[in-house]
Enzyme design. Structure first.
Site, PDB file in Angstrom:
ATOM      1  N   LYS A  10       0.839  -1.196   0.000  1.00 43.06           N
ATOM      2  CA  LYS A  10       0.000   0.000   0.000  1.00 43.06           C
ATOM      3  C   LYS A  10       0.883   1.260   0.000  1.00 43.06           C
ATOM      4  CE  LYS A  10      -3.797  -2.426   2.314  1.00 43.06           C
ATOM      5  NZ  LYS A  10      -4.789  -2.404   3.420  1.00 43.06           N
ATOM      6  N   TYR A  50     -12.563  -2.823  -3.594  1.00 47.28           N
ATOM      7  CA  TYR A  50     -13.147  -2.775  -2.252  1.00 47.28           C
ATOM      8  C   TYR A  50     -14.674  -2.719  -2.277  1.00 47.28           C
ATOM      9  CZ  TYR A  50      -8.574  -2.127   0.014  1.00 47.28           C
ATOM     10  OH  TYR A  50      -7.306  -2.301   0.495  1.00 47.28           O
ATOM     11  N   ARG A  86      -1.669 -14.894   4.164  1.00 46.41           N
ATOM     12  CA  ARG A  86      -2.442 -14.190   5.193  1.00 46.41           C
ATOM     13  C   ARG A  86      -1.741 -14.270   6.556  1.00 46.41           C
ATOM     14  NH1 ARG A  86      -6.777 -10.799   4.000  1.00 46.41           N
ATOM     15  NH2 ARG A  86      -7.897 -11.496   5.844  1.00 46.41           N
ATOM     16  N   ASN A 113      -1.966  -0.137   7.166  1.00 45.96           N
ATOM     17  CA  ASN A 113      -1.471  -1.474   7.495  1.00 45.96           C
ATOM     18  C   ASN A 113      -0.551  -2.103   6.435  1.00 45.96           C
ATOM     19  OD1 ASN A 113      -3.474  -2.087   5.711  1.00 45.96           O
ATOM     20  ND2 ASN A 113      -4.672  -3.370   7.096  1.00 45.96           N
ATOM     21  N   HIS A 116      -1.759  -5.477   1.411  1.00 47.34           N
ATOM     22  CA  HIS A 116      -3.020  -6.183   1.185  1.00 47.34           C
ATOM     23  C   HIS A 116      -2.704  -7.620   0.779  1.00 47.34           C
ATOM     24  CE1 HIS A 116      -7.004  -7.210  -0.309  1.00 47.34           C
ATOM     25  NE2 HIS A 116      -6.384  -7.723  -1.364  1.00 47.34           N
ATOM     26  N   GLU A 127      -9.517 -10.660  -7.650  1.00 45.58           N
ATOM     27  CA  GLU A 127      -8.587  -9.536  -7.561  1.00 45.58           C
ATOM     28  C   GLU A 127      -7.482  -9.620  -8.619  1.00 45.58           C
ATOM     29  OE1 GLU A 127      -7.286  -9.577  -3.498  1.00 45.58           O
ATOM     30  OE2 GLU A 127      -9.251  -8.984  -2.736  1.00 45.58           O
TER      31      GLU A 127
HETATM   32  P1  CMP Z   1      -7.265  -4.888   3.946  1.00 45.09           P
HETATM   33  O1  CMP Z   1      -7.755  -6.070   4.714  1.00 45.09           O
HETATM   34  O2  CMP Z   1      -6.095  -5.018   3.065  1.00 45.09           O
HETATM   35  O3  CMP Z   1      -8.484  -4.343   3.075  1.00 45.09           O
HETATM   36  C1  CMP Z   1      -9.516  -3.623   3.719  1.00 45.09           C
HETATM   37  C2  CMP Z   1      -8.880  -2.501   4.425  1.00 45.09           C
HETATM   38  O4  CMP Z   1      -9.746  -1.622   5.074  1.00 45.09           O
HETATM   39  C3  CMP Z   1      -8.009  -3.043   5.540  1.00 45.09           C
HETATM   40  O5  CMP Z   1      -6.926  -3.716   4.965  1.00 45.09           O
HETATM   41  C4  CMP Z   1      -7.703  -1.767   6.287  1.00 45.09           C
HETATM   42  O6  CMP Z   1      -6.664  -1.037   5.662  1.00 45.09           O
HETATM   43  C5  CMP Z   1      -9.005  -1.013   6.110  1.00 45.09           C
HETATM   44  N1  CMP Z   1      -9.801  -1.079   7.311  1.00 45.09           N
HETATM   45  C6  CMP Z   1     -10.461  -2.151   7.803  1.00 45.09           C
HETATM   46  N2  CMP Z   1     -11.087  -1.826   8.946  1.00 45.09           N
HETATM   47  C7  CMP Z   1     -10.808  -0.519   9.185  1.00 45.09           C
HETATM   48  C8  CMP Z   1     -11.176   0.400  10.185  1.00 45.09           C
HETATM   49  N3  CMP Z   1     -11.957   0.033  11.208  1.00 45.09           N
HETATM   50  N4  CMP Z   1     -10.699   1.651  10.105  1.00 45.09           N
HETATM   51  C9  CMP Z   1      -9.914   2.023   9.067  1.00 45.09           C
HETATM   52  N5  CMP Z   1      -9.536   1.200   8.069  1.00 45.09           N
HETATM   53  C10 CMP Z   1      -9.983  -0.052   8.134  1.00 45.09           C
END
Ligand code: CMP
Length: 144
Positions: A10, A50, A86, A113, A116, A127
């Protein structure tokens, strides 16, 4: 039986120069890189990626974050790669991600984070088709 999954670094991961270390972890584990591209994702692509999250309160900020800089998007192949990757990436919330995982080592907050990883075989197929066309994916068994 071999699987494929989509892994993306990311914008925060790219900006923090973590791309090399993330690629290295997948290479060392034994997976094969079959596709890689760097791009600033258009909003349309992110909204398709998304689409399951479109009703979530964090969706607008998620799209802003994911579009805020270039991504490095990859396809990795190998035995059980979807679930193993994962585990390598760690829980969505870095606070829950164990040390030794990518998020557990490199991040502290769910909104930044770093990576992905596709969450299922079906998700991975969807995807991969969204981010790559088949000519951009290397067939390692192809010798012509
Ligand atoms: P990822 O699982 O890669 O894809 C969905 C993303 O949404 C996740 O990573 C986070 O970056 C974001 N995300 C999920 N939950 C939250 C949250 N509560 N607040 C902000 N971002 C979120």
């Amino acid at each position: 039986l071999s699987e494929r999954t989509l892994i993306a670094v990311k914008p925060d991961g790219v900006q923090r120069r973590l791309v090399g270390q993330i690629i290295q972890r997948f290479e060392k584990r034994g997976f094969k890189l079959v596709g890689l591209k760097m791009l600033k994702a258009p909003e349309e692509l992110l909204s398709q990626h998304y689409h399951d999250l479109s009703k979530k309160p964090f969706y607008p900020s998620l799209l802003r974050y994911m579009g805020s800089g270039p991504l490095v998007v990859m396809v990795w192949e190998g035995y059980n790669v979807v679930s193993t990757s994962r585990k390598m990436v760690g829980d969505t919330n870095p606070a829950e991600a164990p040390p030794g995982s990518i998020r557990g080592d490199f991040s502290i907050h769910i909104s930044r984070n770093v990576v992905h990883a596709s969450d299922s075989l079906d998700g991975a197929q969807r995807e991969i088709q969204l981010w790559f066309n088949c000519k951009e994916l290397t067939d390692w068994d192809c010798h012509d």
